[in-house]
Scaffold this motif. Structure first.
Motif, PDB file in Angstrom:
ATOM      1  N   SER A   1      11.813 -10.019 -14.759  1.00  0.00           N
ATOM      2  CA  SER A   1      11.427 -11.127 -15.520  1.00  0.00           C
ATOM      3  C   SER A   1      10.186 -11.664 -15.485  1.00  0.00           C
ATOM      4  O   SER A   1       9.535 -12.605 -16.104  1.00  0.00           O
ATOM      5  N   ALA A   2       9.431 -11.762 -14.018  1.00  0.00           N
ATOM      6  CA  ALA A   2       8.219 -12.252 -13.953  1.00  0.00           C
ATOM      7  C   ALA A   2       7.075 -11.688 -15.058  1.00  0.00           C
ATOM      8  O   ALA A   2       7.104 -10.628 -15.531  1.00  0.00           O
ATOM      9  N   SER A   3       6.322 -12.720 -15.241  1.00  0.00           N
ATOM     10  CA  SER A   3       5.080 -12.322 -16.246  1.00  0.00           C
ATOM     11  C   SER A   3       3.712 -12.570 -15.697  1.00  0.00           C
ATOM     12  O   SER A   3       3.581 -12.843 -14.417  1.00  0.00           O
ATOM     13  N   GLY A   4       2.785 -12.278 -16.388  1.00  0.00           N
ATOM     14  CA  GLY A   4       1.612 -11.959 -15.850  1.00  0.00           C
ATOM     15  C   GLY A   4       0.873 -10.623 -15.698  1.00  0.00           C
ATOM     16  O   GLY A   4       1.794  -9.750 -15.702  1.00  0.00           O
ATOM     17  N   PRO A   5      -0.403 -10.706 -15.372  1.00  0.00           N
ATOM     18  CA  PRO A   5      -0.834  -9.300 -15.122  1.00  0.00           C
ATOM     19  C   PRO A   5      -0.563  -8.425 -14.059  1.00  0.00           C
ATOM     20  O   PRO A   5      -0.155  -8.996 -12.804  1.00  0.00           O
TER      21      PRO A   5
ATOM     22  N   LEU B   1       2.277  -4.490  -8.231  1.00  0.00           N
ATOM     23  CA  LEU B   1       2.887  -3.121  -8.536  1.00  0.00           C
ATOM     24  C   LEU B   1       3.254  -2.384  -7.065  1.00  0.00           C
ATOM     25  O   LEU B   1       4.556  -1.936  -7.075  1.00  0.00           O
ATOM     26  N   GLY B   2       2.609  -2.784  -6.212  1.00  0.00           N
ATOM     27  CA  GLY B   2       2.906  -2.040  -4.801  1.00  0.00           C
ATOM     28  C   GLY B   2       4.254  -2.879  -4.103  1.00  0.00           C
ATOM     29  O   GLY B   2       4.921  -1.995  -3.535  1.00  0.00           O
ATOM     30  N   ILE B   3       4.214  -4.041  -4.183  1.00  0.00           N
ATOM     31  CA  ILE B   3       5.405  -4.860  -3.916  1.00  0.00           C
ATOM     32  C   ILE B   3       6.652  -4.177  -4.567  1.00  0.00           C
ATOM     33  O   ILE B   3       7.889  -4.166  -4.011  1.00  0.00           O
ATOM     34  N   LYS B   4       6.677  -4.212  -5.975  1.00  0.00           N
ATOM     35  CA  LYS B   4       7.639  -3.890  -6.715  1.00  0.00           C
ATOM     36  C   LYS B   4       8.126  -2.433  -6.446  1.00  0.00           C
ATOM     37  O   LYS B   4       9.300  -2.269  -6.264  1.00  0.00           O
ATOM     38  N   MET B   5       7.299  -1.555  -6.191  1.00  0.00           N
ATOM     39  CA  MET B   5       7.412  -0.175  -5.778  1.00  0.00           C
ATOM     40  C   MET B   5       8.231   0.011  -4.411  1.00  0.00           C
ATOM     41  O   MET B   5       9.260   0.624  -4.100  1.00  0.00           O
TER      42      MET B   5
ATOM     43  N   VAL C   1       0.920  -1.329  -0.063  1.00  0.00           N
ATOM     44  CA  VAL C   1       0.219  -0.003   0.084  1.00  0.00           C
ATOM     45  C   VAL C   1       0.856   1.383   0.033  1.00  0.00           C
ATOM     46  O   VAL C   1       0.604   2.207  -0.764  1.00  0.00           O
ATOM     47  N   ALA C   2       1.758   1.347   0.690  1.00  0.00           N
ATOM     48  CA  ALA C   2       2.820   2.505   0.952  1.00  0.00           C
ATOM     49  C   ALA C   2       3.462   2.530  -0.515  1.00  0.00           C
ATOM     50  O   ALA C   2       3.679   3.604  -1.053  1.00  0.00           O
ATOM     51  N   GLY C   3       3.835   1.399  -1.199  1.00  0.00           N
ATOM     52  CA  GLY C   3       4.395   1.362  -2.485  1.00  0.00           C
ATOM     53  C   GLY C   3       3.488   2.095  -3.600  1.00  0.00           C
ATOM     54  O   GLY C   3       3.684   2.785  -4.623  1.00  0.00           O
ATOM     55  N   LEU C   4       1.939   1.651  -3.299  1.00  0.00           N
ATOM     56  CA  LEU C   4       1.161   2.429  -4.382  1.00  0.00           C
ATOM     57  C   LEU C   4       0.812   3.825  -4.034  1.00  0.00           C
ATOM     58  O   LEU C   4       0.679   4.492  -4.789  1.00  0.00           O
ATOM     59  N   GLY C   5       1.091   3.998  -2.889  1.00  0.00           N
ATOM     60  CA  GLY C   5       1.034   5.588  -2.311  1.00  0.00           C
ATOM     61  C   GLY C   5       2.173   6.364  -3.132  1.00  0.00           C
ATOM     62  O   GLY C   5       1.970   7.444  -3.460  1.00  0.00           O
ATOM     63  N   GLN C   6       3.516   5.705  -3.014  1.00  0.00           N
ATOM     64  CA  GLN C   6       4.483   6.277  -3.791  1.00  0.00           C
ATOM     65  C   GLN C   6       4.258   6.588  -5.185  1.00  0.00           C
ATOM     66  O   GLN C   6       4.638   7.487  -5.713  1.00  0.00           O
TER      67      GLN C   6
ATOM     68  N   LEU D   1      -7.093  -4.557  -5.110  1.00  0.00           N
ATOM     69  CA  LEU D   1      -5.524  -5.001  -4.839  1.00  0.00           C
ATOM     70  C   LEU D   1      -5.237  -6.154  -5.718  1.00  0.00           C
ATOM     71  O   LEU D   1      -3.968  -6.318  -6.216  1.00  0.00           O
ATOM     72  N   ASP D   2      -5.999  -7.229  -5.804  1.00  0.00           N
ATOM     73  CA  ASP D   2      -5.710  -8.417  -6.492  1.00  0.00           C
ATOM     74  C   ASP D   2      -6.275  -8.609  -7.719  1.00  0.00           C
ATOM     75  O   ASP D   2      -6.516  -9.579  -8.340  1.00  0.00           O
ATOM     76  N   GLU D   3      -6.806  -7.476  -8.379  1.00  0.00           N
ATOM     77  CA  GLU D   3      -7.330  -7.619  -9.639  1.00  0.00           C
ATOM     78  C   GLU D   3      -6.463  -6.942 -10.842  1.00  0.00           C
ATOM     79  O   GLU D   3      -5.901  -5.883 -10.392  1.00  0.00           O
TER      80      GLU D   3
END
Length: 495
Positions: free
Chosen positions: A354-358, A364-368, A308-313, A327-329
């Motif tokens: 390298s991970a694929s998928g939607p 996205l939040g974890i990535k950020m 959620v913090a990642g998404l806030g950023q 969050l999960d769609e």
């Protein structure tokens, strides 16, 4: 051919909590929640000097991110990029416990006063014995504008016109106001400063007007080392005119290579040595003695990452309120106001892992929350060093701004593991170019304390005819906007 030597900066903020990695303060080994203590910064400075790190680079901004959910609540609750201390007074304490490491501090031309800023950096340059830099930013955040009494943000291109005018004032104060030999301190005659060699400078520009002397006598560098991060057309023109070093937010070697090549060509067109601009892409590595150890560190960090913090950023960078998406769609941005711009973000995301998928908001939040869109190699020290070598060789970058995940664990891995490997490869100095020297000397070489002769600011030196404000037409080959984030989202340029 000898390998290209690189320099390393630590990328930090004075926010009490995370910067590039949201949620890691919850782990037992992380000390980010102590970033409101002086000991945190003096320990960091001593650690950086132990590893011969060139500089500690402080990103900074006013206000905060209040797009996600329409407020800053998510960022405050997560302890991410909030509770900011001002870095400028902290640097003096860091300099007091070190000899050679330098310090770059971000300040904005949109809201600061050039006379006051010139005195601040002259002071800092004296107290650090020439070990300071200014990261020049223009401020894009409406939250910052409101906090500083403005109803709206100044339009993008006008901010850079304003910044150009601002720079002329500071060059006049730093370079023109006091002669090099104005300090006398002659006990026989009783003369401290030769008044005939200290002049009042005047400036009447479109945005700034002033008349006065710099309150501070010439510091070791006079003008601090100048960092910048702009890559839009206006930002690129400003950078090749003023910057000595550029902070890059590029996710791939190919992006960095093009940005750097275009910038060097534009600098050459201005009459500057293209190699005189140094490029420092941001990188967030996970380093282990073995690949397995590095992967374990990544999984440990991922377990504590705050999506959620990642998404806030992300929302703060893009202006899109990500709280409206489940969050999960899979994310559907087709109806978003900035849909076209955001597509470049997702292209960068695909290139950066390298991970694929939607892409879901959670993914996205974890990535950020684990380094954002910057390169984040996970591997043994040899594997991570390979990545650094590839960027230096292929993209022609001059160094790296390393951001931490765990704190101080990431810094210690850089000092204890990565730098020795880079030294073994001949890619990193064994000691500072000029131990105890000015930042510019360690950036360019011994003897180069002041601005280079081919730098625009050198035309303002004492005794020279001060140039008229110039209007620079943008080159057709000016630096493109990297496909990382929209122009206003340059990480180090929050302002």
């Amino acid at each position: 051919m000898a390998p290209k030597k690189v320099q390393i900066c630590f990328l930090e903020t004075c926010c009490t909590g995370g910067y590039m990695a949201a949620g890691q303060w919850k782990t037992d080994e992380d000390v980010s929640s102590t970033k409101d203590t002086l000991e945190y910064y003096t320990d960091l400075a001593k650690l950086a000097e132990k590893g011969k790190v060139s500089a500690i680079f402080f990103a900074d901004w006013y206000g905060g991110f209040e797009i996600y959910g329409g407020s800053m609540d998510a960022m405050l609750q997560a302890g991410h990029q909030v509770a900011h201390l001002d870095p400028l007074p902290i640097v003096s304490a860091m300099a007091a416990v070190t000899k050679s490491v330098s310090f770059a501090v971000t300040m904005s031309t949109s809201y600061e006063n050039p006379y006051v800023l010139a005195r601040l950096y002259s002071t800092l340059d004296h107290l650090t014995k020439g070990r300071c830099a200014w990261n020049i930013v223009t401020s894009w955040s409406k939250c910052a504008a409101n906090a500083l009494g403005q109803e709206n943000v100044i339009p993008h291109d006008e901010r850079y016109d304003m910044a150009d005018d601002f720079m002329d004032v500071t060059y006049k104060l730093w370079e023109s106001s006091w002669a090099p030999d104005s300090a006398v301190w002659n006990k026989s005659t009783g003369v401290a400063f030769d008044a005939s060699k200290i002049k009042k400078i005047t400036h009447k520009g479109k945005y700034f007007s002033m008349a006065g002397r710099n309150q501070v006598h010439p510091s070791p560098q006079r003008t601090p080392v100048l960092f910048q991060a702009g890559t839009s057309k206006s930002g690129a023109a400003f950078a090749v005119k003023h910057a000595e070093a550029l902070f890059l937010n590029t996710s791939t070697v190919a992006q960095a290579k093009k940005v750097i090549a275009d910038a060097r060509a534009a600098a050459a067109a201005r009459g500057r040595d293209p190699k005189s601009i140094k490029f420092f892409p941001c990188i967030v590595p996970f380093i282990g003695r073995t690949e397995e150890e590095a992967k374990a560190k990544y999984e440990h960090a991922k377990k504590h990452a705050d999506p959620v913090a990642g998404l806030g950023q992300f929302s703060g960078y893009t202006g899109i309120d990500m709280s409206q998406y489940p969050l999960d769609e899979p994310i559907d941005l087709s109806k978003a106001n900035q849909a076209m711009a955001i597509q470049s973000v997702f292209r960068a995301l695909e290139a950066s892992e390298s991970a694929s998928g939607p892409w879901t908001p959670r993914r996205l939040g974890i990535k950020m929350a684990l380094g954002g869109l910057h390169p984040s190699p996970v591997g043994s020290v040899q594997q991570v060093a390979d990545v650094f070598e590839e960027w230096a060789t292929e993209a022609d970058c001059d160094g790296f701004n390393i951001a931490s995940v765990t704190n101080p664990g990431s810094w210690k891995d850089t000092i204890d593991l990565l730098i020795p490997e880079l030294q073994k490869r001949g890619m990193y100095w064994d000691d500072y170019e000029v131990p105890g020297g000015a930042f510019r000397e360690n950036l360019y070489g011994a003897g180069q304390k002041g601005l280079r002769d081919d730098h625009y600011g050198s035309a303002f030196r004492w005794g020279m005819e001060i140039p008229e404000p110039e209007v620079v037409e943008e080159e057709k080959g000016s630096m493109p906007e990297p496909a990382v984030l929209p122009a206003r989202a340059t990480v180090a340029a929050h302002g």
